[in-house]
Design a protein around this motif. Structure first.
Motif, PDB file in Angstrom:
ATOM      1  N   PRO A 228       0.869  -1.131  -0.020  1.00 20.97           N
ATOM      2  CA  PRO A 228      -0.005   0.141   0.057  1.00 20.97           C
ATOM      3  C   PRO A 228       0.975   1.264   0.057  1.00 20.97           C
ATOM      4  O   PRO A 228       0.571   2.190  -0.640  1.00 20.97           O
ATOM      5  CB  PRO A 228      -0.849  -0.211   1.250  1.00 20.97           C
ATOM      6  CG  PRO A 228      -0.878  -1.737   1.509  1.00 20.97           C
ATOM      7  CD  PRO A 228       0.475  -2.101   1.215  1.00 20.97           C
ATOM      8  N   VAL A 229       1.843   1.321   0.802  1.00 17.16           N
ATOM      9  CA  VAL A 229       2.459   2.510   0.810  1.00 17.16           C
ATOM     10  C   VAL A 229       3.394   2.864  -0.345  1.00 17.16           C
ATOM     11  O   VAL A 229       3.747   3.832  -0.856  1.00 17.16           O
ATOM     12  CB  VAL A 229       3.541   2.706   2.167  1.00 17.16           C
ATOM     13  CG1 VAL A 229       4.732   1.665   2.189  1.00 17.16           C
ATOM     14  CG2 VAL A 229       4.184   3.949   2.367  1.00 17.16           C
ATOM     15  N   ILE A 230       4.138   1.514  -0.981  1.00 20.26           N
ATOM     16  CA  ILE A 230       4.830   1.688  -2.186  1.00 20.26           C
ATOM     17  C   ILE A 230       3.961   2.128  -3.381  1.00 20.26           C
ATOM     18  O   ILE A 230       4.248   3.243  -4.072  1.00 20.26           O
ATOM     19  CB  ILE A 230       5.478   0.251  -2.553  1.00 20.26           C
ATOM     20  CG1 ILE A 230       6.461  -0.198  -1.480  1.00 20.26           C
ATOM     21  CG2 ILE A 230       5.903   0.231  -3.901  1.00 20.26           C
ATOM     22  CD1 ILE A 230       7.035  -1.335  -1.637  1.00 20.26           C
ATOM     23  N   GLU A 231       2.748   1.471  -3.478  1.00 22.57           N
ATOM     24  CA  GLU A 231       1.862   2.090  -4.338  1.00 22.57           C
ATOM     25  C   GLU A 231       1.746   3.446  -4.361  1.00 22.57           C
ATOM     26  O   GLU A 231       1.417   4.141  -5.523  1.00 22.57           O
ATOM     27  CB  GLU A 231       0.670   1.278  -4.605  1.00 22.57           C
ATOM     28  CG  GLU A 231       0.663  -0.483  -4.976  1.00 22.57           C
ATOM     29  CD  GLU A 231      -0.449  -1.078  -4.720  1.00 22.57           C
ATOM     30  OE1 GLU A 231      -1.323  -0.650  -4.346  1.00 22.57           O
ATOM     31  OE2 GLU A 231      -0.203  -2.455  -4.707  1.00 22.57           O
TER      32      GLU A 231
ATOM     33  N   SER B 202       2.574   6.681   7.000  1.00 25.05           N
ATOM     34  CA  SER B 202       2.885   5.798   8.095  1.00 25.05           C
ATOM     35  C   SER B 202       1.540   4.979   8.429  1.00 25.05           C
ATOM     36  O   SER B 202       1.923   3.689   8.821  1.00 25.05           O
ATOM     37  CB  SER B 202       3.032   7.045   9.364  1.00 25.05           C
ATOM     38  OG  SER B 202       2.915   6.178  10.444  1.00 25.05           O
ATOM     39  N   TYR B 203       0.127   5.374   8.064  1.00 24.16           N
ATOM     40  CA  TYR B 203      -0.676   4.398   8.234  1.00 24.16           C
ATOM     41  C   TYR B 203      -0.821   3.245   7.344  1.00 24.16           C
ATOM     42  O   TYR B 203      -0.928   2.041   7.450  1.00 24.16           O
ATOM     43  CB  TYR B 203      -2.047   5.018   8.390  1.00 24.16           C
ATOM     44  CG  TYR B 203      -3.211   4.097   8.344  1.00 24.16           C
ATOM     45  CD1 TYR B 203      -3.545   3.366   9.466  1.00 24.16           C
ATOM     46  CD2 TYR B 203      -3.797   3.909   7.052  1.00 24.16           C
ATOM     47  CE1 TYR B 203      -4.398   2.401   9.404  1.00 24.16           C
ATOM     48  CE2 TYR B 203      -4.883   2.783   7.217  1.00 24.16           C
ATOM     49  CZ  TYR B 203      -5.033   2.015   8.365  1.00 24.16           C
ATOM     50  OH  TYR B 203      -6.079   1.105   8.431  1.00 24.16           O
ATOM     51  N   LEU B 204      -0.306   3.752   6.197  1.00 19.74           N
ATOM     52  CA  LEU B 204      -0.332   2.486   4.975  1.00 19.74           C
ATOM     53  C   LEU B 204       0.700   1.594   5.115  1.00 19.74           C
ATOM     54  O   LEU B 204       0.683   0.201   4.586  1.00 19.74           O
ATOM     55  CB  LEU B 204      -0.021   3.414   3.536  1.00 19.74           C
ATOM     56  CG  LEU B 204      -1.080   4.264   2.944  1.00 19.74           C
ATOM     57  CD1 LEU B 204      -0.492   4.853   1.728  1.00 19.74           C
ATOM     58  CD2 LEU B 204      -2.247   3.315   2.603  1.00 19.74           C
TER      59      LEU B 204
ATOM     60  N   ILE C 172      -5.052   7.729  12.925  1.00 20.82           N
ATOM     61  CA  ILE C 172      -5.688   6.844  12.014  1.00 20.82           C
ATOM     62  C   ILE C 172      -5.829   5.521  12.330  1.00 20.82           C
ATOM     63  O   ILE C 172      -6.976   4.863  12.238  1.00 20.82           O
ATOM     64  CB  ILE C 172      -5.060   7.069  10.675  1.00 20.82           C
ATOM     65  CG1 ILE C 172      -4.873   8.571  10.173  1.00 20.82           C
ATOM     66  CG2 ILE C 172      -5.919   6.157   9.334  1.00 20.82           C
ATOM     67  CD1 ILE C 172      -3.904   8.732   8.944  1.00 20.82           C
ATOM     68  N   TYR C 173      -4.641   4.954  12.738  1.00 22.52           N
ATOM     69  CA  TYR C 173      -4.846   3.667  13.207  1.00 22.52           C
ATOM     70  C   TYR C 173      -5.601   3.274  14.407  1.00 22.52           C
ATOM     71  O   TYR C 173      -6.302   2.233  14.392  1.00 22.52           O
ATOM     72  CB  TYR C 173      -3.283   3.150  13.726  1.00 22.52           C
ATOM     73  CG  TYR C 173      -2.988   1.931  14.442  1.00 22.52           C
ATOM     74  CD1 TYR C 173      -2.997   0.677  13.566  1.00 22.52           C
ATOM     75  CD2 TYR C 173      -2.974   2.036  15.848  1.00 22.52           C
ATOM     76  CE1 TYR C 173      -2.550  -0.484  14.296  1.00 22.52           C
ATOM     77  CE2 TYR C 173      -2.714   0.729  16.371  1.00 22.52           C
ATOM     78  CZ  TYR C 173      -2.618  -0.531  15.790  1.00 22.52           C
ATOM     79  OH  TYR C 173      -2.282  -1.714  16.303  1.00 22.52           O
TER      80      TYR C 173
END
Length: 426
Positions: A46-49, A332-334, A351-352
């Motif tokens: 998710p964070v990479i995308e 951070s959340y991703l 968010i978490y």
């Protein structure tokens, strides 16, 4: 105005470049950042995308390396000056050892932005060595007691309370584990997920007042033979000799024991929620980790950070990705969207926490336990340049003990090995 025929009169390479510009892409300028870590790709996808979408000129190439092999990979590749690793996951207790050997890029120049995003001083300390920051703080961790509601009901054993004031002692917990094993006919009574890793076993010794196993001003003196350490190690051995806990399984295989109903209790981290939720029929809840009645509640803390190799071929692009993944609330959340560890970024944690609260009706107040444990019961792993050697020797000792080796002899051997190994470091 450009004419379509004009490209036909250009050399092929220039025509291709012209097409790229017209399409708004930059295929020839794309930078590839090589990222190495122990987590499965799905954790970082998710964070990479999201990062690649916002930065089409940078591609993140992720390589997963098993936990047991990651230290060796960093030591051999980064330690050897290999420029093919730009960024890597770094477990925070390894930072003193890695920084002292020159494996980590000094990030002191980014201190202000890091401290703004991560105001917790403990989290900053976890990524520091000799008052300098050497990694971007990413996650924290703690432990939860997972229990199978259906198996406890079958055995007429009450569910453990999630309230801190009702935290089970190990003595009471083992009675209940035995009762469920007998009453529900399970193969085991309970299990640690990281069954022979120091990270998960350290709280046993700390709860009993035995200490972390290292002492001295630089934490380079082994301390495994005091009475409390020996007694706790024998308690640990008894879980396996009695058949309450399983032998012959690895940490990654342990999850199935709980998912399949072979054990009614498992102690592991918040990340396991995403694993256990894949078994639709699993009806489970969470409670605080037990403690010894004559001791105090203790839970592990610390987790993975992101470090930049000092030999990185693409240092600036690697930093840009690391800062998105750790210093922005979104990024951070991703990083925990598919792996629900608590992020240390303040905005990411909000968010978490909101997401975790949605699980309360299903599994209990996990976020309340996580927040309390992170604040009131955490004990960090020893901050020592010798930690990597210490952990390696201790994990081997714990594995031997759970598989039937004599406790006294095993601890004496580990003490001797550590004395020799850490003595060379000193």
């Amino acid at each position: 105005m450009f004419r379509s025929t004009s490209l036909r009169r250009l050399p092929l390479t220039l025509a291709a470049a012209g097409v790229s510009l017209l399409l708004g892409t930059s295929v020839y300028a794309q930078t590839t950042v090589n990222f190495v870590g122990e987590a499965p790709l799905q954790v970082f996808s998710p964070v990479i995308e999201a990062f690649e979408k916002a930065n089409p000129d940078i591609k993140i190439a992720y390589q997963q390396v098993p936990f047991e092999d990651l230290n060796a990979a960093i030591q051999s590749r980064v330690g050897g000056g290999d420029a093919s690793i730009d960024i890597f996951e770094c477990d925070t207790p390894r930072i003193p050892a890695f920084a002292s050997k020159g494996y980590l890029l000094d990030l002191e120049g980014s201190r202000q932005k890091i401290e703004t995003a991560v105001p917790n001083k403990v989290s900053i300390g976890e990524v520091s060595y000799k008052d300098k920051i050497y990694a971007y703080p990413m996650w924290n961790s703690t432990q939860l007691l997972y229990f199978n509601r259906d198996l406890l009901k079958k055995a007429n054993v009450p569910e453990p309370s999630a309230a801190e004031g009702d935290r089970l002692t190990w003595e009471k917990f083992l009675d209940e584990a035995r009762a469920v094993k007998k009453g529900a006919g399970t193969k085991y009574g309970w299990a640690f997920q990281q069954v022979d890793r120091y990270y998960q076993l350290q709280p046993l010794f700390e709860s009993a007042g035995a200490g972390p196993g290292l002492k001295g001003p630089e934490m380079l003196e082994p301390d495994l033979l005091n009475d409390k350490w020996v007694n706790v190690a024998k308690w640990y051995a008894a879980q396996f000799s009695e058949g309450l806990s399983p032998r012959g399984v690895t940490p990654n295989q342990s999850y199935d024991l709980f998912s399949n109903g072979e054990t009614p209790f498992m102690i592991t981290g918040p990340w396991a929620i995403s694993i256990f939720d894949k078994t639709a029929s699993l009806n489970y809840g969470v409670a605080p980790m037990p403690y010894f009645k004559d001791g105090k509640p203790v839970t592990p803390t610390g987790s993975w950070s992101l470090a930049i190799s000092p030999h990185a071929a693409n240092s600036d692009a690697a930093k840009k990705f690391a800062e998105f993944a750790t210093l922005t609330g979104e990024g951070s959340y991703l990083t925990v969207q598919n792996n629900p560890l608590p992020p240390v970024n303040a905005d990411g944690y909000k968010i978490y926490a909101d997401k975790m609260k949605q699980l309360t009706t299903k599994i209990g107040p996990a976020i309340d336990i996580i927040t309390y444990e992170s604040r009131d019961t955490p004990v960090s792993r020893p901050r020592s340049v010798g930690y990597v050697s210490f952990e390696t020797i201790m994990n081997k000792a714990f594995s031997d003990i759970r598989n039937g080796a004599d406790v006294d002899a095993t601890l004496k051997q580990a003490q001797s090995q550590l004395k020799s190994t850490l003595g060379r470091i000193r």
